[in-house]
Design an enzyme around this catalytic site. Structure first.
Site, PDB file in Angstrom:
ATOM      1  CE  LYS A  23     -31.494  18.220 -10.223  1.00 32.45           C
ATOM      2  NZ  LYS A  23     -30.644  17.297 -10.990  1.00 32.45           N
ATOM      3  NE  ARG A  92     -29.844  20.828 -13.386  1.00 38.01           N
ATOM      4  CZ  ARG A  92     -29.986  21.758 -12.459  1.00 38.01           C
ATOM      5  NH1 ARG A  92     -30.677  22.877 -12.715  1.00 38.01           N
ATOM      6  NH2 ARG A  92     -29.474  21.584 -11.265  1.00 38.01           N
ATOM      7  N   GLY A 101     -26.886  12.959  -7.023  1.00 38.97           N
ATOM      8  CA  GLY A 101     -25.786  12.408  -7.807  1.00 38.97           C
ATOM      9  C   GLY A 101     -25.988  10.986  -8.296  1.00 38.97           C
ATOM     10  CG  MET A 103     -30.913   8.967 -11.509  1.00 45.66           C
ATOM     11  SD  MET A 103     -32.652   9.243 -11.796  1.00 45.66           S
ATOM     12  CE  MET A 103     -32.963  10.722 -10.872  1.00 45.66           C
ATOM     13  NE  ARG A 336     -30.773  18.664  -2.458  1.00 43.23           N
ATOM     14  CZ  ARG A 336     -29.920  18.070  -3.266  1.00 43.23           C
ATOM     15  NH1 ARG A 336     -30.344  17.461  -4.337  1.00 43.23           N
ATOM     16  NH2 ARG A 336     -28.639  18.094  -3.020  1.00 43.23           N
ATOM     17  CG  HIS A 452     -20.797  11.556  -3.967  1.00 40.26           C
ATOM     18  ND1 HIS A 452     -20.366  10.386  -3.383  1.00 40.26           N
ATOM     19  CD2 HIS A 452     -21.978  11.276  -4.556  1.00 40.26           C
ATOM     20  CE1 HIS A 452     -21.242   9.434  -3.630  1.00 40.26           C
ATOM     21  NE2 HIS A 452     -22.234   9.945  -4.344  1.00 40.26           N
ATOM     22  NE  ARG A 627     -43.245 -14.023  29.090  1.00 42.71           N
ATOM     23  CZ  ARG A 627     -42.493 -13.987  27.991  1.00 42.71           C
ATOM     24  NH1 ARG A 627     -43.049 -13.673  26.832  1.00 42.71           N
ATOM     25  NH2 ARG A 627     -41.208 -14.225  28.061  1.00 42.71           N
ATOM     26  CB  SER A 779     -49.808  -7.705  26.512  1.00 40.21           C
ATOM     27  OG  SER A 779     -48.597  -7.182  26.025  1.00 40.21           O
ATOM     28  N   GLY A 781     -48.197 -10.206  21.869  1.00 41.37           N
ATOM     29  CA  GLY A 781     -46.813 -10.646  21.737  1.00 41.37           C
ATOM     30  C   GLY A 781     -46.566 -10.791  20.243  1.00 41.37           C
ATOM     31  CB  THR A 782     -46.004  -8.280  17.612  1.00 40.09           C
ATOM     32  OG1 THR A 782     -44.939  -7.621  18.296  1.00 40.09           O
ATOM     33  CG2 THR A 782     -47.290  -7.522  17.809  1.00 40.09           C
ATOM     34  CG  ASN A 783     -41.123 -10.657  19.137  1.00 39.06           C
ATOM     35  OD1 ASN A 783     -41.334  -9.685  18.404  1.00 39.06           O
ATOM     36  ND2 ASN A 783     -40.318 -10.609  20.174  1.00 39.06           N
ATOM     37  CG  ASP A 784     -44.068 -16.475  20.494  1.00 37.58           C
ATOM     38  OD1 ASP A 784     -43.341 -17.153  19.753  1.00 37.58           O
ATOM     39  OD2 ASP A 784     -43.910 -16.385  21.728  1.00 37.58           O
ATOM     40  CB  CYS A 847     -45.057  -6.692  25.316  1.00 38.41           C
ATOM     41  SG  CYS A 847     -45.608  -8.394  25.242  1.00 38.41           S
ATOM     42  CE1 TYR A 867     -48.872  -2.636  27.758  1.00 34.38           C
ATOM     43  CE2 TYR A 867     -51.214  -2.234  28.061  1.00 34.38           C
ATOM     44  CZ  TYR A 867     -50.128  -3.082  28.119  1.00 34.38           C
ATOM     45  OH  TYR A 867     -50.286  -4.382  28.530  1.00 34.38           O
TER      46      TYR A 867
HETATM   47  P1  ADP Z   1     -27.337  16.585  -9.556  1.00 34.02           P
HETATM   48  O1  ADP Z   1     -28.737  16.172  -9.380  1.00 34.02           O
HETATM   49  O2  ADP Z   1     -26.384  15.467  -9.614  1.00 34.02           O
HETATM   50  O3  ADP Z   1     -26.948  17.703  -8.629  1.00 34.02           O
HETATM   51  P2  ADP Z   1     -27.700  18.602 -11.558  1.00 34.02           P
HETATM   52  O4  ADP Z   1     -28.739  18.406 -12.600  1.00 34.02           O
HETATM   53  O5  ADP Z   1     -28.092  19.484 -10.441  1.00 34.02           O
HETATM   54  O6  ADP Z   1     -27.231  17.189 -11.054  1.00 34.02           O
HETATM   55  O7  ADP Z   1     -26.439  19.182 -12.333  1.00 34.02           O
HETATM   56  C1  ADP Z   1     -25.109  18.941 -12.018  1.00 34.02           C
HETATM   57  C2  ADP Z   1     -24.361  20.223 -11.887  1.00 34.02           C
HETATM   58  O8  ADP Z   1     -24.473  21.015 -13.075  1.00 34.02           O
HETATM   59  C3  ADP Z   1     -24.868  21.083 -10.762  1.00 34.02           C
HETATM   60  O9  ADP Z   1     -23.778  21.664 -10.104  1.00 34.02           O
HETATM   61  C4  ADP Z   1     -25.663  22.130 -11.450  1.00 34.02           C
HETATM   62  O10 ADP Z   1     -25.700  23.334 -10.731  1.00 34.02           O
HETATM   63  C5  ADP Z   1     -24.937  22.299 -12.765  1.00 34.02           C
HETATM   64  N1  ADP Z   1     -25.864  22.752 -13.809  1.00 34.02           N
HETATM   65  C6  ADP Z   1     -27.016  22.161 -14.157  1.00 34.02           C
HETATM   66  N2  ADP Z   1     -27.651  22.871 -15.102  1.00 34.02           N
HETATM   67  C7  ADP Z   1     -26.891  23.951 -15.341  1.00 34.02           C
HETATM   68  C8  ADP Z   1     -27.034  25.086 -16.208  1.00 34.02           C
HETATM   69  N3  ADP Z   1     -28.099  25.224 -16.991  1.00 34.02           N
HETATM   70  N4  ADP Z   1     -26.061  25.991 -16.200  1.00 34.02           N
HETATM   71  C9  ADP Z   1     -24.969  25.849 -15.411  1.00 34.02           C
HETATM   72  N5  ADP Z   1     -24.782  24.814 -14.574  1.00 34.02           N
HETATM   73  C10 ADP Z   1     -25.732  23.877 -14.523  1.00 34.02           C
HETATM   74 MG    MG Z   2     -27.917  19.306  -8.364  1.00 34.77          MG
HETATM   75 MG    MG Z   3     -44.244 -15.144  23.265  1.00 40.25          MG
END
Ligand code: ADP
Ligand code: MG
Ligand code: MG
Length: 896
Positions: A23, A92, A101, A103, A336, A452, A627, A779, A781-784, A847, A867
């Site tokens: 991010k 963030r 989502g 963390m 991203r 989500h 075999r 060949s 025979g990676t299981n055995d 194999c 192979y």
């Molecule tokens: P996650 O990784 O769970 O998407 P984010 O850090 O992206 O968490 O933030 C959660 C939400 O808050 C996202 O929708 C993001 O766009 C919004 N958000 C984060 N920072 C700001 C900001 N400075 N102003 C307005 N909205 C924000």
């Molecule tokens: Mg986000």
């Molecule tokens: Mg065998």
């Protein structure tokens, strides 16, 4: 820059994801590109690692944050939490690998009893200010102070119901101030402390909470599933807030540069007017399709589409983007390279190659065998007359059938018991992750394509239908009701079509997917089939590893050929001795005289010859590696206990059992082994059961003759299993050649088959240099080889301790699934090197199961294997992975 831990957006770039998190790195990149990103700074992951190690942030961090904050305040001209017109920030999380989502993020940091009034006055929007304060106390209360989120939710729900408001937009200023008071009382009660009024204390608390969220339960579960290391830590981004909740001329949304479901070009996403951040993802209100923004705010929409184009061409891939509009002004808050379905991955790859944006080897690096496998999963047959129970958004494609469950714990419990389940929820949150992992499919009543549930399901390749508004879901009651009144109770079976976005009662019949039909028939069609076909064509040009199949019957051989096999690398012969032929093997085992034995073998000979003839015909012109008999002979006799019980019962009834049954039982006792895996099997049988090799080789030789006479091009090869010393191979090889000569002389045709050995015992690998001159090919025979190197039997290990080892992290992955590079792999490498040194033209294959496993394929490519031979259905992904290995893609890094 002076500081060691904190970086301004203007200092970073996308290459720095390891330090700044994905991010932070991408915010820096977009800042450099000149996109409208609210300013801010990022605390690097190394600070979090110090925190994880020592329990406290590095000493310098506080000062560095203060410096960067001061600069941020100066550039904006407002300061954090100032009573008149305050600067607010978001804090963030963001790790190197996207963990959507998983963390915590805290918005609106800097609000307190004074600055909320200043914000209202400065913006002239009172409701907005109190809505923001309400959000801060709620988010800070749960993530920083550890208050149970349900307590806040209950207050909101109670107030909403009292007012008859459909959602939180129906709460006015008076309600909101009341809610803030109630929330603060909850904080006081739960923690014994006041909600902090000092903005800097809020900021420091939020930063620590983000550090801590790295080790939150849901983050850990997600990392385990995605194989993300536990010690990377998260970065923390502090960014000036912009406000999508400023009124109807504002809003927030998520956009994709292409459809992440199908890969089709165009603008896709969700938009929620008058809302902040998490509202879109959490599904608390139903979002509008992004196209609706064009009508609401054409100028902002036009700018957004322009930025999307710019980002896609800059990142040269599908991007997803978070944006916010504050009173008509567009801000970009995150981008991203976006998660996508398997179908989209293949189609986008081709599209970008065609546009000249990426090369084929880049395209190969962006799809993998697992995604190709997903595309071969069956689809529902035309749904016929069945009316769907519910309609929703097709968020993640595919077909799934399972029992409905409404609770996460129930989902994991039933799945652990081997049941297929479909998780049905109003919406999902990161806490539902274990249930989503356990389920075949996820159905939600609320939320759009970027909710989500949708994002996570797509990432995991799970079927998902979200926003099924016509499904009335009653979690507590354990039931849901379709629009037509059909009631489905927990445990009832439903079929979920993630491609169409529909849910049906009962189990619908399945048919092969379009990609499977292509693999079977070669029939190409536009869309995903064409994309897969082009990738596989390309893969076949690029890869160095040949791909063969493990196939025991003519039917399997024919299928393998259609799936792209260039021969059979392992044709097991044991099935030729089962079923109706078992009595013949019994006769062989019971034979007391040479004449009896001869008789039994003579009866088996023509049957085997026919089998081999058919297989050689199906693989005409390509090698078929046969075999010789491998399993211990008692596997062809009845079970020891069954037989003993039968005899005892006869005798108890005063009857004498038939002499044949008595003989069989004696043979069972004679052949009984304490540890059959290490007993009389493989080459050891060939050396101790008179006539066994001769009969098998004669059948092979005569099949070759039959095929030659029929004008075919048979390429039989003979493979000796379980060789430990070259002496075993030498003796058997002599016999093989003698028999082939005899067959050839009798037929008046030269019958020559290469003779090779399996390398499946450590001793064979260690003495590969002395075995190679006697072997035309090796060949593995990676299981055995795995069983004997580790000194464990696979079935026993899987039934007893392997799961505990994986659970406790003693093993990261089962060595039977993915080659153990350090141990078994070292033996493989040594045998390849020393075998080749002794015999430069030695052909070397693999194999075992591992020949179809992506990570192992990359290893075999690396060590110079020629192979792979794997089961037919794994061939397409093996072809792709072999090409990815040749194109230099790192399978491990890529799987994330
Ligand atoms: P996650 O990784 O769970 O998407 P984010 O850090 O992206 O968490 O933030 C959660 C939400 O808050 C996202 O929708 C993001 O766009 C919004 N958000 C984060 N920072 C700001 C900001 N400075 N102003 C307005 N909205 C924000
Ligand atoms: Mg986000
Ligand atoms: Mg065998």
């Amino acid at each position: 820059m002076a500081g060691a831990y904190v970086y301004d957006f203007s200092e970073g770039s996308r290459e720095q994801a390891a330090l700044l998190g994905g991010k932070g790195a991408n915010l820096a990149e977009m800042t450099r590109l000149g996109l409208p990103v609210p300013p801010g700074f990022t605390i690097g992951t190394d600070a979090c690692r110090v925190f994880l190690r020592t329990g406290a942030p590095p000493a310098e961090l506080e000062g560095e944050i203060a410096d960067h904050l001061a600069r941020l305040e100066a550039s904006i001209g407002r300061s954090l939490g100032r009573p008149d017109d305050p600067l607010l920030v978001s804090v963030r999380s963001g790790a190197r690998f996207s963990m959507p989502g998983m963390m915590d993020t805290i918005l609106d940091v800097g609000l307190n009893d004074a600055s909320v009034l200043g914000l209202a006055k400065a913006r002239g929007r009172e409701r907005f200010a109190w809505d923001s304060y309400r959000r801060l106390v709620q988010m800070y209360g749960t993530t920083v102070l550890g208050v149970n989120p349900a307590r806040f939710e209950d207050v909101l729900t109670r107030r909403r119901l009292r007012l008859g408001a459909a959602d939180d937009l129906g709460l006015d200023v008076r309600e909101l101030t009341g809610i803030v008071d109630e929330f603060r009382a909850i904080v006081r009660e739960d923690t014994g402390e006041e909600f902090p009024q000092d903005p800097r204390e809020q900021l420091a608390g939020a930063v620590l909470a983000v550090f801590r969220s790295w080790n939150g339960e849901r983050a850990r579960v997600y990392r385990r599933r995605e194989h993300i290391p536990d010690d990377l830590g998260t970065a923390v981004t502090v960014q000036a807030m912009v406000f999508g909740n400023s009124g109807p001329d504002s809003g927030t949304g998520v956009a994709f540069t292409r459809d992440p479901g199908t890969g089709r070009a165009g603008v896709y996403g969700d938009y929620l007017p008058d809302a902040q951040g998490e509202d879109v993802v959490s599904g608390v209100r139903d979002a509008l399709p992004l196209q609706a923004l064009e009508g609401l705010d054409p100028a902002a929409y036009a700018r957004l589409t322009e930025y999307l184009r710019q980002l896609e061409s800059h990142y040269r891939d599908l991007c997803d983007v978070e944006f916010t509009i504050e009173r008509g002004r567009l801000w970009i808050l995150q981008t991203r390279v976006g998660k996508r379905t398997a179908e989209a991955a293949f189609r986008i790859g081709c599209a970008l190659v065609d546009e000249g944006t990426i090369t084929w080897s880049e395209a190969l690096s962006r799809v993998d065998g697992g995604q190709l496998d997903q595309l071969t999963f069956p689809r529902f047959d035309a749904h016929g007359d069945a009316a769907p129970l519910a309609h929703g958004i097709p968020a993640s494609p595919g077909a799934a059938v399972g029992a409905v469950v409404f609770e996460v714990a129930e989902a994991t419990r039933r799945a652990a018991a081997g049941e297929r389940v479909v998780l049905v929820r109003h919406e999902t949150s990161p806490d539902d992750l274990p249930g989503m992992i356990a389920a075949e499919a996820v159905v939600t009543g609320r939320g759009g394509k970027t909710s989500h549930a949708a994002v996570v399901a797509r990432g995991m390749g799970k079927v998902c239908v979200c926003g099924a508004a016509d499904l009335d879901i009653d979690i507590e009651g354990g039931r849901c009701t379709g629009a037509d009144g059909t009631v489905v109770e927990a445990g009832d079976v439903v079929s979920v079509d993630g491609t169409a976005g529909t849910v049906y009662v009962g189990a619908l019949p399945l048919v092969p997917s379009a990609v499977t039909r292509y693999l079977e028939t070669g029939a190409r069609s536009a869309g995903v089939v064409e994309a897969v076909a082009r990738f596989l064509d390309r893969a076949d040009q690029v890869r160095r590893l040949q791909v063969m199949a493990n196939a025991d019957t003519a039917e399997d051989a024919a299928r393998a050929r259609r799936f792209g096999a260039r021969g059979i690398g392992l044709c097991r012969t044991e099935h030729m001795f089962l079923g109706a032929r078992r009595p013949l093997v019994e006769d062989l085992i019971l034979a007391r005289t040479d004449a009896d034995r001869r008789h039994a073998l003579d009866a088996l000979l023509p049957l085997q010859r026919e089998d081999f003839t058919d297989i050689l015909a199906a693989m005409d012109g390509l090698p078929v590696t046969i075999r010789l008999l491998d399993p211990p002979l008692h596997e062809f006799l009845p079970d020891h206990t069954d037989s003993a019980v039968r005899l005892a019962r006869m005798r108890a009834m005063g009857r004498e059992p038939a002499p044949h049954d008595v003989h069989v039982h004696e043979a069972i006792e004679r052949l009984h082994e304490a540890n059959p895996m290490l007993g009389l099997r493989g080459v050891r049988l060939a050396l101790t059961v008179p006539g066994l090799v001769a009969t098998q080789v004669r059948a092979i030789g005569e099949a070759v003759v039959a095929r030659l006479r029929a004008g075919g091009d048979p390429r039989a090869e003979i493979m000796i299993p379980l060789v430990a010393t070259v002496e075993e191979l030498r003796v058997v090889r002599e016999e093989v050649e003698r028999v082939l000569d005899e067959v050839g002389r009798a037929a008046g045709l030269p019958v020559r088959c290469p003779v090779g050995t399996m390398i499946e015992l450590p001793r064979a690998a260690l003495t590969a240099g002395s075995i190679a001159p006697t072997a035309d090919f090796f060949s593995f025979g990676t299981n055995d080889l795995t069983q004997t190197t580790w000194g464990l039997s696979r079935d026993d290990a899987e039934a007893s301790f392997l799961a505990a080892y994986l659970e406790r992290g003693i093993l990261a992955v089962s060595p039977f699934e993915s080659i153990d590079r350090d141990g078994v792999g070292r033996l493989v490498r040594l045998a390849v090197d020393e075998g080749r040194r002794a015999r430069p033209d030695l052909r070397i294959g693999v194999c075992g199961e591992h020949a179809g496993d992506p990570a192992s394929i990359h290893f075999f490519h690396e060590v110079g294997v020629d192979y792979l031979s794997c089961s037919p259905f794994r061939l397409p992904s093996a072809r792709l992975e072999a090409a990815r290995a040749a194109a230099g893609t790192d399978a491990e890094a890529d799987s994330r």
